[in-house]
Design an enzyme around this catalytic site. Structure first.
Site, PDB file in Angstrom:
ATOM      1  N   CYS A 116     124.926 -10.497  81.715  1.00  0.00           N
ATOM      2  CA  CYS A 116     126.282 -10.984  81.991  1.00  0.00           C
ATOM      3  C   CYS A 116     126.362 -12.501  82.153  1.00  0.00           C
ATOM      4  O   CYS A 116     127.454 -13.070  82.151  1.00  0.00           O
ATOM      5  CB  CYS A 116     126.834 -10.294  83.231  1.00  0.00           C
ATOM      6  SG  CYS A 116     126.780  -8.494  83.139  1.00  0.00           S
ATOM      7  N   HIS A 239     132.456 -14.136  86.279  1.00  0.00           N
ATOM      8  CA  HIS A 239     132.136 -12.898  85.571  1.00  0.00           C
ATOM      9  C   HIS A 239     132.898 -11.756  86.223  1.00  0.00           C
ATOM     10  O   HIS A 239     132.933 -11.628  87.451  1.00  0.00           O
ATOM     11  CB  HIS A 239     130.632 -12.649  85.625  1.00  0.00           C
ATOM     12  CG  HIS A 239     130.244 -11.276  85.212  1.00  0.00           C
ATOM     13  ND1 HIS A 239     130.686 -10.702  84.039  1.00  0.00           N
ATOM     14  CD2 HIS A 239     129.463 -10.334  85.834  1.00  0.00           C
ATOM     15  CE1 HIS A 239     130.196  -9.480  83.941  1.00  0.00           C
ATOM     16  NE2 HIS A 239     129.455  -9.238  85.016  1.00  0.00           N
ATOM     17  N   ASN A 269     134.194  -4.489  83.390  1.00  0.00           N
ATOM     18  CA  ASN A 269     133.066  -5.406  83.216  1.00  0.00           C
ATOM     19  C   ASN A 269     132.632  -5.369  81.752  1.00  0.00           C
ATOM     20  O   ASN A 269     132.119  -4.359  81.279  1.00  0.00           O
ATOM     21  CB  ASN A 269     131.926  -4.962  84.140  1.00  0.00           C
ATOM     22  CG  ASN A 269     130.698  -5.841  84.043  1.00  0.00           C
ATOM     23  OD1 ASN A 269     130.545  -6.633  83.112  1.00  0.00           O
ATOM     24  ND2 ASN A 269     129.796  -5.698  85.000  1.00  0.00           N
TER      25      ASN A 269
END
EC number: 2.3.1.180
Length: 310
Positions: A116, A239, A269
């Site tokens: 990520c 993020h 996500n």
């Protein structure tokens, strides 16, 4: 430290049309909308059907080219951040070069895997390479087909992720005020906390503890490198892992949650795609130049923070 004056020339994003809601999950798992929302902040996520990380990367890249009517022939560097390529080789970046019709050009194209944190890593690599004078225009993409690596019987992970891609075109700037600053890092002693083998596995509590510690630290460190304070920053693009994580970071830094841009309610996500996707989403509605912090963390563990004018 070498100055890295760069400008974000254009951005683009793509998400599949197919949407999976929390209520959809309640039909296949022992869960419900309230349980998911209160723990994650996520309501929906977009799930690819008949598309891969390659297809989504291309669509986001094409949007970045088209949004500013950018001359794609100028691109001589392509970097893709992804953990979900359907092929080992060639790289997604190499395939994007082909899809953009740039096969005749002497382009450097490669992928990176930093989970990520991947997009922030990729931007620093691109900034360093174009600032060297050897490259003029970098296409940087985060693209993830997370639904392809999920255990759909594991309610602790399946509910979290979605599919998407985001892209940015970066050039050197002649304005010294456009200096970019980075604070990226990793550690290798926690590899068993968040991993893929062959599906996503995660020790959620340990991931949360790491995230709420490293994200404020990364923000403070990159501000220190830049000689700036948080008051010099217009907004923060974190993020999009979990609302509770972002909420905790805001509280730790004594900042209103409104300083942190979010879209995880709609997209979940999306790993390396989350930051560039949100960047383009915001710039579409707010085209004026702003100074932002990009900040993320990911499996490894990895982490990254960047200060950019966008």
């Amino acid at each position: 430290m070498k100055n890295l004056p760069i400008k974000i020339v254009s951005t683009g994003r793509y998400a599949p049309d197919n949407i999976m809601t929390n209520d959809d999950f309640s039909k296949i798992l022992d869960t419900n909308d309230e349980w998911i929302t209160t723990r994650t902040g996520i309501k929906r996520r977009h799930i690819a059907q008949g598309e891969t990380a390659i297809d989504m990367a291309y669509k986001a890249a094409l949007k970045a080219v088209e949004n500013k009517n950018y001359d794609k022939e100028k691109i001589d560097l392509i970097i893709v951040a992804s953990i979900t390529s359907p092929v080992k080789t060639p790289s997604i970046a190499n395939l994007i070069q082909a899809k953009l019709g740039l096969n005749h050009k002497n382009i450097v194209a490669f992928d990176i895997n930093a989970a990520c944190s991947g997009f922030v890593y990729a931007v620093e690599i691109a900034a360093s390479m174009i600032s060297s004078g050897n490259y003029k225009s970098a296409l940087v993409i985060g693209s993830e087909h997370m639904s392809s690596i999920l255990d759909w019987e594991d309610r602790s992970t399946a509910i979290l992720f979605g599919d998407a891609a985001g892209a940015a075109i970066i050039e050197v700037s002649d304005n010294p005020k456009d200096n970019a600053y980075f604070w990226n890092g990793s550690r290798g002693d926690d590899t068993g906390i968040l991993w893929i083998d062959p599906k996503v596995k995660m020790a959620g509590r340990e991931v949360y503890k790491f995230a709420v510690d490293i994200m404020p630290k990364a923000i403070h460190k990159v501000l220190e490198k830049a000689g700036l304070t948080i008051d010099d920053i217009d907004y923060i693009i974190p993020h999009q892992a979990n609302y509770r994580i972002i909420q905790s970071v805001a509280k730790d830094m004594n900042l209103p949650i409104e300083r942190f841009l979010m879209n995880l309610e709609e997209y979940g996500n999306t790993s390396a795609a989350s930051i560039p996707f949100l960047l383009d989403e915001h710039k579409t509605n707010n085209p004026e130049v702003k100074r932002v912090i990009l900040v993320g963390f990911g499996g490894g563990f990895t982490w990254g923070a960047a200060i950019l004018n966008v």
